[in-house]
Design an enzyme around this catalytic site. Structure first.
Site, PDB file in Angstrom:
ATOM      1  N   HIS A   1     -34.420 -71.578  53.455  1.00 28.68           N
ATOM      2  CA  HIS A   1     -34.594 -70.521  54.485  1.00 28.68           C
ATOM      3  C   HIS A   1     -33.954 -70.846  55.869  1.00 28.68           C
ATOM      4  O   HIS A   1     -33.322 -69.827  56.490  1.00 28.68           O
ATOM      5  CB  HIS A   1     -36.002 -70.095  54.548  1.00 28.68           C
ATOM      6  CG  HIS A   1     -36.161 -68.925  55.664  1.00 28.68           C
ATOM      7  ND1 HIS A   1     -35.810 -67.770  55.496  1.00 28.68           N
ATOM      8  CD2 HIS A   1     -37.075 -69.074  56.620  1.00 28.68           C
ATOM      9  CE1 HIS A   1     -36.209 -67.193  56.546  1.00 28.68           C
ATOM     10  NE2 HIS A   1     -36.973 -67.570  57.218  1.00 28.68           N
TER      11      HIS A   1
ATOM     12  N   LYS B   1     -31.363 -66.725  44.094  1.00 32.30           N
ATOM     13  CA  LYS B   1     -30.129 -66.543  44.735  1.00 32.30           C
ATOM     14  C   LYS B   1     -29.210 -67.509  44.098  1.00 32.30           C
ATOM     15  O   LYS B   1     -27.843 -66.999  43.872  1.00 32.30           O
ATOM     16  CB  LYS B   1     -30.253 -66.776  46.386  1.00 32.30           C
ATOM     17  CG  LYS B   1     -31.107 -66.004  46.980  1.00 32.30           C
ATOM     18  CD  LYS B   1     -31.339 -66.233  48.378  1.00 32.30           C
ATOM     19  CE  LYS B   1     -31.857 -67.680  48.741  1.00 32.30           C
ATOM     20  NZ  LYS B   1     -33.399 -67.553  48.346  1.00 32.30           N
ATOM     21  N   THR B   2     -29.505 -68.915  43.751  1.00 29.04           N
ATOM     22  CA  THR B   2     -28.653 -69.942  43.518  1.00 29.04           C
ATOM     23  C   THR B   2     -28.239 -69.338  41.941  1.00 29.04           C
ATOM     24  O   THR B   2     -27.152 -69.458  41.546  1.00 29.04           O
ATOM     25  CB  THR B   2     -29.298 -71.032  43.685  1.00 29.04           C
ATOM     26  OG1 THR B   2     -29.625 -71.155  44.936  1.00 29.04           O
ATOM     27  CG2 THR B   2     -28.347 -72.202  43.015  1.00 29.04           C
TER      28      THR B   2
ATOM     29  N   ASP C   1     -36.633 -68.632  46.195  1.00 25.59           N
ATOM     30  CA  ASP C   1     -37.195 -68.721  44.580  1.00 25.59           C
ATOM     31  C   ASP C   1     -37.095 -67.164  43.879  1.00 25.59           C
ATOM     32  O   ASP C   1     -37.324 -67.090  42.945  1.00 25.59           O
ATOM     33  CB  ASP C   1     -38.503 -69.079  44.391  1.00 25.59           C
ATOM     34  CG  ASP C   1     -38.624 -70.583  44.374  1.00 25.59           C
ATOM     35  OD1 ASP C   1     -37.575 -71.393  44.253  1.00 25.59           O
ATOM     36  OD2 ASP C   1     -39.972 -71.105  44.681  1.00 25.59           O
TER      37      ASP C   1
HETATM   38  P1  GDP Z   1     -33.300 -69.346  45.217  1.00 26.69           P
HETATM   39  O1  GDP Z   1     -34.292 -70.056  45.886  1.00 26.69           O
HETATM   40  O2  GDP Z   1     -33.285 -67.817  45.730  1.00 26.69           O
HETATM   41  O3  GDP Z   1     -32.030 -69.923  45.220  1.00 26.69           O
HETATM   42  O4  GDP Z   1     -33.859 -69.277  43.655  1.00 26.69           O
HETATM   43  P2  GDP Z   1     -33.447 -69.976  42.367  1.00 26.69           P
HETATM   44  O5  GDP Z   1     -31.936 -69.392  42.021  1.00 26.69           O
HETATM   45  O6  GDP Z   1     -33.375 -71.553  42.514  1.00 26.69           O
HETATM   46  O7  GDP Z   1     -34.408 -69.664  41.224  1.00 26.69           O
HETATM   47  C1  GDP Z   1     -35.957 -69.845  41.577  1.00 26.69           C
HETATM   48  C2  GDP Z   1     -36.515 -69.939  40.216  1.00 26.69           C
HETATM   49  O8  GDP Z   1     -36.588 -68.613  39.639  1.00 26.69           O
HETATM   50  C3  GDP Z   1     -35.943 -71.026  39.289  1.00 26.69           C
HETATM   51  O9  GDP Z   1     -37.127 -71.624  38.732  1.00 26.69           O
HETATM   52  C4  GDP Z   1     -35.336 -69.929  38.231  1.00 26.69           C
HETATM   53  O10 GDP Z   1     -35.401 -70.721  37.047  1.00 26.69           O
HETATM   54  C5  GDP Z   1     -36.236 -68.765  38.412  1.00 26.69           C
HETATM   55  N1  GDP Z   1     -35.264 -67.545  38.086  1.00 26.69           N
HETATM   56  C6  GDP Z   1     -34.182 -67.327  38.647  1.00 26.69           C
HETATM   57  N2  GDP Z   1     -33.767 -66.214  38.255  1.00 26.69           N
HETATM   58  C7  GDP Z   1     -34.466 -65.861  37.179  1.00 26.69           C
HETATM   59  C8  GDP Z   1     -34.717 -64.561  36.444  1.00 26.69           C
HETATM   60  O11 GDP Z   1     -33.557 -63.624  36.275  1.00 26.69           O
HETATM   61  N3  GDP Z   1     -35.522 -64.411  35.385  1.00 26.69           N
HETATM   62  C9  GDP Z   1     -36.577 -65.338  35.464  1.00 26.69           C
HETATM   63  N4  GDP Z   1     -37.649 -65.134  34.813  1.00 26.69           N
HETATM   64  N5  GDP Z   1     -36.642 -66.489  36.334  1.00 26.69           N
HETATM   65  C10 GDP Z   1     -35.403 -66.548  37.009  1.00 26.69           C
HETATM   66 MG    MG Z   2     -31.259 -71.565  46.038  1.00 24.68          MG
END
Ligand code: GDP
Ligand code: MG
Length: 393
Positions: free
Chosen positions: A84, A24-25, A21
């Site tokens: 993970h 990354k995506t 979260d």
């Molecule tokens: P991953 O698990 O690392 O791939 O995370 P995701 O890309 O799925 O993002 C997780 C959550 O963080 C999502 O609900 C996104 O909307 C939020 N998010 C991602 N990037 C940003 C950002 O730059 N700013 C904010 N405020 N939220 C973000």
């Molecule tokens: Mg992801």
């Protein structure tokens, strides 16, 4: 501005790593969005990248999403994993091919357990290049940002990376996708790509005998079975005879077609991610952990001697000693298989924090070489790491 022939572009494998979260995506999607402007890169929407998770839920074992993008001089193949465990698996098994890791840390949360675990793994598997993207800067103040940056640098230093030499780029993947004209938007991605373009290309062994570790096999209707993987050594020419080896299988066939990013090519070389159409082979024969090679340049065996290190609890390892005939899943290069550890006669057990010379027995013969490194995982922990010292008859 963008070279028309992919073959002339330098090729680099990138992967996003970091705590769940942290974005990354979303960052992966943001990179493709910024680069879709150049006409060669396809914008991948957030949901398109994370679709892997849905497919997995349906029982299809896709645990990584590959996207590609082009800067003016380079072609990047980028891997983003849904969860993970997929990271652990992909870093230990497939990430031997990750030339650059983009570590995503949400500035709103800072360093979290999976951040640490991914850096440890990156170090262990020998990833030389790390770039840090401090994400979600849109929701933190400047003091927090500074603190998180310090925290990340300290962590990198602790794991033996030279944090001074590592670019740390603050940004907001969300701002990029929302086309918000902020300091943290598109500009941060330009900085990221600039940092990527500056990463040193690892020297590829294009001279040695051809070697391709297979990541997976797919069926192309009407054509046959395609083995997918990144060539680790040498060159492959279309219509060349290849030898499929590993998991006890040993079959000669013909590489009747080679594809690099959905285009048919006459030749592919070390470092390139390819699909190889294998004449006359059923899909269920071709599996991850098998190799394509030429002639008799590779061999397979199920028994070897290894120097192992049993990790302590603090290092993410075991609390209790390791006993003779211990069995668990061993991860090497891009494959994993059940393995038994045989302790020497005068060694009743190995304590966490200790090393020992052991005999290892795999469930099936695999392609191995002395000097290869491996891990044994036990659910969520890395019980031991090791290196092959000798192939045993
Ligand atoms: P991953 O698990 O690392 O791939 O995370 P995701 O890309 O799925 O993002 C997780 C959550 O963080 C999502 O609900 C996104 O909307 C939020 N998010 C991602 N990037 C940003 C950002 O730059 N700013 C904010 N405020 N939220 C973000
Ligand atoms: Mg992801």
């Amino acid at each position: 501005r963008y070279m028309s022939d992919n073959a002339k572009l330098e090729h680099l494998n990138v992967g996003t790593i970091g705590h769940i979260d942290h974005g990354k995506t979303m960052l992966t999607s943001a990179i493709t969005k910024v680069f879709s402007g150049n006409g060669k890169t396809k914008f991948m929407k957030y949901d398109e990248i994370d679709r892997a998770e849905e497919e997995r839920a349906r029982g299809i074992t896709i645990n990584a999403c590959h996207v590609d993008y082009y800067s003016s001089g380079r072609h990047y193949a980028h891997t983003d994993c849904p969860g993970h465990i997929d990271y652990i698996k992909n870093m230990i098994t497939g990430a031997a091919q990750m030339d650059v890791a983009v570590l995503v840390v949400a500035a709103s949360e800072g360093v979290m357990p999976q951040t640490t675990e991914h850096i440890l793994l990156a170090k262990q598997i020998g990833i030389k290049n790390i770039i840090v993207y401090l994400n979600k800067v849109d929701i933190v103040d400047e003091d927090t940002l500074e603190l998180v940056e310090l925290e990340v640098r300290e962590l990198l230093d602790n794991f033996g990376y030279d944090s001074e030499a590592i670019p740390i780029i603050p940004g907001s993947a969300l701002d990029v996708l929302n086309e918000k004209d902020s300091e943290w938007g598109t500009k941060s991605i330009m900085k990221l790509i600039d940092a990527l373009d500056r990463c040193k290309i690892p020297t590829r062994d294009t001279k040695g005998p051809f070697r391709l570790p297979i990541e997976k096999a797919v069926t192309v209707p009407g054509r046959g079975t395609v083995a997918i993987g990144t060539i680790s050594k040498g060159n492959l020419k279309k219509s060349q005879e290849v030898r499929l080896m590993g998991r006890g299988v040993d079959i000669k066939t013909i590489a009747s077609d080679i594809q690099v990013f959905h285009q048919s090519v006459s030749k592919a070389t070390a470092g390139e991610n390819v699909g190889v159409l294998l004449r006359g082979l059923r899909k269920d024969i071709v599996q991850r952990g098998m190799f394509l090679s030429q002639d008799d340049s590779l061999s397979q065996t199920d028994t070897f001697e290894a120097q192992i290190y049993v990790q302590t609890k603090e290092e993410g390892g075991r609390k209790v000693p390791l006993m003779n005939n211990y069995v668990n899943q061993i991860y090497m290069e891009n494959w994993d298989i059940a393995c038994m550890v045989k302790l020497a006669e005068n060694v009743p057990m190995i304590m966490p924090g200790d090393t020992a010379l052991c005999k290892m027995i795999l469930r099936l013969p695999m392609v191995l070489e002395p000097g290869q490194r491996f891990f044994i995982r036990e659910g969520t922990i890395t019980a031991l790491t090791g290196i092959i010292s000798k192939i045993l008859p």
